[in-house]
Write a protein that holds these residues in place. Structure first.
Motif, PDB file in Angstrom:
ATOM      1  N   LEU A   1      -4.480  -1.923   4.875  1.00  0.00           N
ATOM      2  CA  LEU A   1      -3.720  -2.527   3.776  1.00  0.00           C
ATOM      3  C   LEU A   1      -2.771  -1.507   3.140  1.00  0.00           C
ATOM      4  CD1 LEU A   1      -6.533  -4.688   2.134  1.00  0.00           C
ATOM      5  CD2 LEU A   1      -4.565  -5.511   3.444  1.00  0.00           C
ATOM      6  N   LYS A   2      -3.243  -0.288   2.959  1.00  0.00           N
ATOM      7  CA  LYS A   2      -2.390   0.762   2.382  1.00  0.00           C
ATOM      8  C   LYS A   2      -1.222   1.092   3.306  1.00  0.00           C
ATOM      9  CE  LYS A   2      -4.346   4.346   0.398  1.00  0.00           C
ATOM     10  NZ  LYS A   2      -5.291   5.441   0.127  1.00  0.00           N
ATOM     11  N   SER A   3      -1.485   1.134   4.609  1.00  0.00           N
ATOM     12  CA  SER A   3      -0.433   1.440   5.579  1.00  0.00           C
ATOM     13  C   SER A   3       0.657   0.368   5.559  1.00  0.00           C
ATOM     14  CB  SER A   3      -1.047   1.564   6.973  1.00  0.00           C
ATOM     15  OG  SER A   3      -0.049   1.769   7.931  1.00  0.00           O
TER      16      SER A   3
ATOM     17  N   HIS B   1       1.822  -0.090  -5.715  1.00  0.00           N
ATOM     18  CA  HIS B   1       1.093  -1.149  -5.007  1.00  0.00           C
ATOM     19  C   HIS B   1      -0.384  -0.806  -5.075  1.00  0.00           C
ATOM     20  CE1 HIS B   1       0.437  -4.390  -2.114  1.00  0.00           C
ATOM     21  NE2 HIS B   1      -0.538  -3.615  -1.664  1.00  0.00           N
ATOM     22  N   ILE B   2      -1.169  -1.765  -5.532  1.00  0.00           N
ATOM     23  CA  ILE B   2      -2.604  -1.556  -5.675  1.00  0.00           C
ATOM     24  C   ILE B   2      -3.343  -2.442  -4.674  1.00  0.00           C
ATOM     25  CG2 ILE B   2      -4.566  -1.548  -7.261  1.00  0.00           C
ATOM     26  CD1 ILE B   2      -2.104   0.240  -8.090  1.00  0.00           C
ATOM     27  N   VAL B   3      -4.132  -1.809  -3.816  1.00  0.00           N
ATOM     28  CA  VAL B   3      -5.005  -2.562  -2.919  1.00  0.00           C
ATOM     29  C   VAL B   3      -6.204  -2.968  -3.761  1.00  0.00           C
ATOM     30  CG1 VAL B   3      -6.468  -2.481  -0.869  1.00  0.00           C
ATOM     31  CG2 VAL B   3      -4.242  -1.321  -0.859  1.00  0.00           C
ATOM     32  N   ASP B   4      -6.383  -4.265  -3.920  1.00  0.00           N
ATOM     33  CA  ASP B   4      -7.441  -4.795  -4.790  1.00  0.00           C
ATOM     34  C   ASP B   4      -8.805  -4.575  -4.139  1.00  0.00           C
ATOM     35  OD1 ASP B   4      -9.101  -6.234  -6.471  1.00  0.00           O
ATOM     36  OD2 ASP B   4      -7.700  -7.903  -6.672  1.00  0.00           O
ATOM     37  N   SER B   5      -9.577  -3.674  -4.696  1.00  0.00           N
ATOM     38  CA  SER B   5     -10.888  -3.339  -4.129  1.00  0.00           C
ATOM     39  C   SER B   5     -11.886  -4.475  -4.274  1.00  0.00           C
ATOM     40  CB  SER B   5     -11.437  -2.068  -4.782  1.00  0.00           C
ATOM     41  OG  SER B   5     -11.631  -2.282  -6.171  1.00  0.00           O
ATOM     42  N   ARG B   6     -11.541  -5.489  -5.055  1.00  0.00           N
ATOM     43  CA  ARG B   6     -12.461  -6.626  -5.205  1.00  0.00           C
ATOM     44  C   ARG B   6     -12.488  -7.491  -3.960  1.00  0.00           C
ATOM     45  NH1 ARG B   6      -9.899  -8.775 -10.639  1.00  0.00           N
ATOM     46  NH2 ARG B   6      -8.123  -8.477  -9.265  1.00  0.00           N
ATOM     47  N   PHE B   7     -11.511  -7.296  -3.039  1.00  0.00           N
ATOM     48  CA  PHE B   7     -11.471  -8.095  -1.820  1.00  0.00           C
ATOM     49  C   PHE B   7     -12.391  -7.550  -0.733  1.00  0.00           C
ATOM     50  CE2 PHE B   7      -7.017  -9.340  -3.181  1.00  0.00           C
ATOM     51  CZ  PHE B   7      -7.441 -10.553  -3.681  1.00  0.00           C
ATOM     52  N   VAL B   8     -12.911  -6.365  -0.935  1.00  0.00           N
ATOM     53  CA  VAL B   8     -13.836  -5.799   0.039  1.00  0.00           C
ATOM     54  C   VAL B   8     -15.212  -5.741  -0.603  1.00  0.00           C
ATOM     55  CG1 VAL B   8     -12.112  -4.525   1.361  1.00  0.00           C
ATOM     56  CG2 VAL B   8     -13.117  -3.470  -0.622  1.00  0.00           C
ATOM     57  N   PRO B   9     -16.269  -5.929   0.166  1.00  0.00           N
ATOM     58  CA  PRO B   9     -17.604  -6.020  -0.436  1.00  0.00           C
ATOM     59  C   PRO B   9     -17.998  -4.732  -1.154  1.00  0.00           C
ATOM     60  CG  PRO B   9     -17.705  -6.309   1.959  1.00  0.00           C
ATOM     61  CD  PRO B   9     -16.290  -6.074   1.607  1.00  0.00           C
TER      62      PRO B   9
ATOM     63  N   VAL C   1      13.879   6.800  -7.088  1.00  0.00           N
ATOM     64  CA  VAL C   1      12.748   5.892  -6.884  1.00  0.00           C
ATOM     65  C   VAL C   1      11.656   6.601  -6.102  1.00  0.00           C
ATOM     66  CG1 VAL C   1      13.763   4.897  -4.787  1.00  0.00           C
ATOM     67  CG2 VAL C   1      12.090   3.569  -6.099  1.00  0.00           C
ATOM     68  N   ASP C   2      10.419   6.259  -6.431  1.00  0.00           N
ATOM     69  CA  ASP C   2       9.250   6.787  -5.734  1.00  0.00           C
ATOM     70  C   ASP C   2       8.208   5.676  -5.697  1.00  0.00           C
ATOM     71  OD1 ASP C   2       7.628   8.544  -4.378  1.00  0.00           O
ATOM     72  OD2 ASP C   2       7.451   9.979  -6.013  1.00  0.00           O
ATOM     73  N   PHE C   3       7.133   5.875  -4.935  1.00  0.00           N
ATOM     74  CA  PHE C   3       6.085   4.865  -4.921  1.00  0.00           C
ATOM     75  C   PHE C   3       4.716   5.522  -5.004  1.00  0.00           C
ATOM     76  CE2 PHE C   3       6.286   5.801  -0.401  1.00  0.00           C
ATOM     77  CZ  PHE C   3       4.952   5.736   0.002  1.00  0.00           C
ATOM     78  N   ILE C   4       3.774   4.721  -5.480  1.00  0.00           N
ATOM     79  CA  ILE C   4       2.381   5.151  -5.598  1.00  0.00           C
ATOM     80  C   ILE C   4       1.511   4.047  -5.025  1.00  0.00           C
ATOM     81  CG2 ILE C   4       0.493   5.642  -7.210  1.00  0.00           C
ATOM     82  CD1 ILE C   4       2.574   6.852  -9.098  1.00  0.00           C
ATOM     83  N   LEU C   5       0.574   4.422  -4.172  1.00  0.00           N
ATOM     84  CA  LEU C   5      -0.415   3.480  -3.652  1.00  0.00           C
ATOM     85  C   LEU C   5      -1.743   3.760  -4.336  1.00  0.00           C
ATOM     86  CD1 LEU C   5       0.302   3.581   0.180  1.00  0.00           C
ATOM     87  CD2 LEU C   5       0.749   1.693  -1.382  1.00  0.00           C
ATOM     88  N   GLY C   6      -2.409   2.724  -4.777  1.00  0.00           N
ATOM     89  CA  GLY C   6      -3.711   2.891  -5.410  1.00  0.00           C
ATOM     90  C   GLY C   6      -4.702   1.889  -4.859  1.00  0.00           C
TER      91      GLY C   6
END
Length: 165
Positions: free
Chosen positions: A84-86, A51-59, A106-111
């Protein structure tokens, strides 16, 4: 039956031991995860959900330089990314539990960053053999119908990409 010289039979095997599934919380991502789970079960492969938190949504920082109260806004930006990451982590843990119950690793990665760039980077760093991802339909033309993230991943990934619609 003899084959002509023009055509030869070639044995080609794709070995898949690790499947990357980018997941943004949408129904299309759920469909992609279901399909990846089917493949993982059949191929005895592991799944990595990203799951990638899109950094373009924050200034961006350049914009912040024109705001008088930069410190509090920068803090809010950091807090928003953490929130958002939480939330994403909670969602991914629920998805993982269902997959683990089927006996699949299965595993997950947050970016955080540009989703397409991060997905491609994660695929490389985890040595994923296949990316299975959802894409929303934008137009009736098949190639034009891929979302911008799916299209960029398809164009830049080092491994095969399966798009689920």
């Amino acid at each position: 039956m003899a084959m002509s010289r023009k055509y030869r039979r070639v044995n080609c095997h794709l070995v898949v031991s690790r499947i990357l599934v980018p997941h943004d919380g949408t129904e299309m991502s759920d469909r992609a995860l279901e399909k990846a789970t089917e493949f993982a079960r059949a191929l005895k492969a592991d799944i990595i959900i990203a799951h990638i938190v899109d950094s373009r949504f924050v200034p961006p920082s350049a914009t912040l330089s024109y705001i008088s109260d930069r410190t509090s806004l920068e803090g809010a930006k950091t807090e928003l990314v953490e929130i958002l990451k939480s939330g994403a982590e909670q969602m991914l843990k629920e998805k993982m539990a269902k997959i683990k119950a089927e006996g699949i690793g299965v595993d997950f990665i947050l970016g955080v960053g540009s989703p397409a760039d991060e997905i491609v980077s994660i695929a490389r760093s985890t040595e994923s053999d296949l990316i299975v991802m959802g894409s929303r339909q934008l137009k009736s033309n098949i190639i034009a119908s891929l979302g911008s993230v799916a299209r960029k991943v398809l164009d830049t990934a080092h491994c095969p990409v399966m798009i689920i619609r």
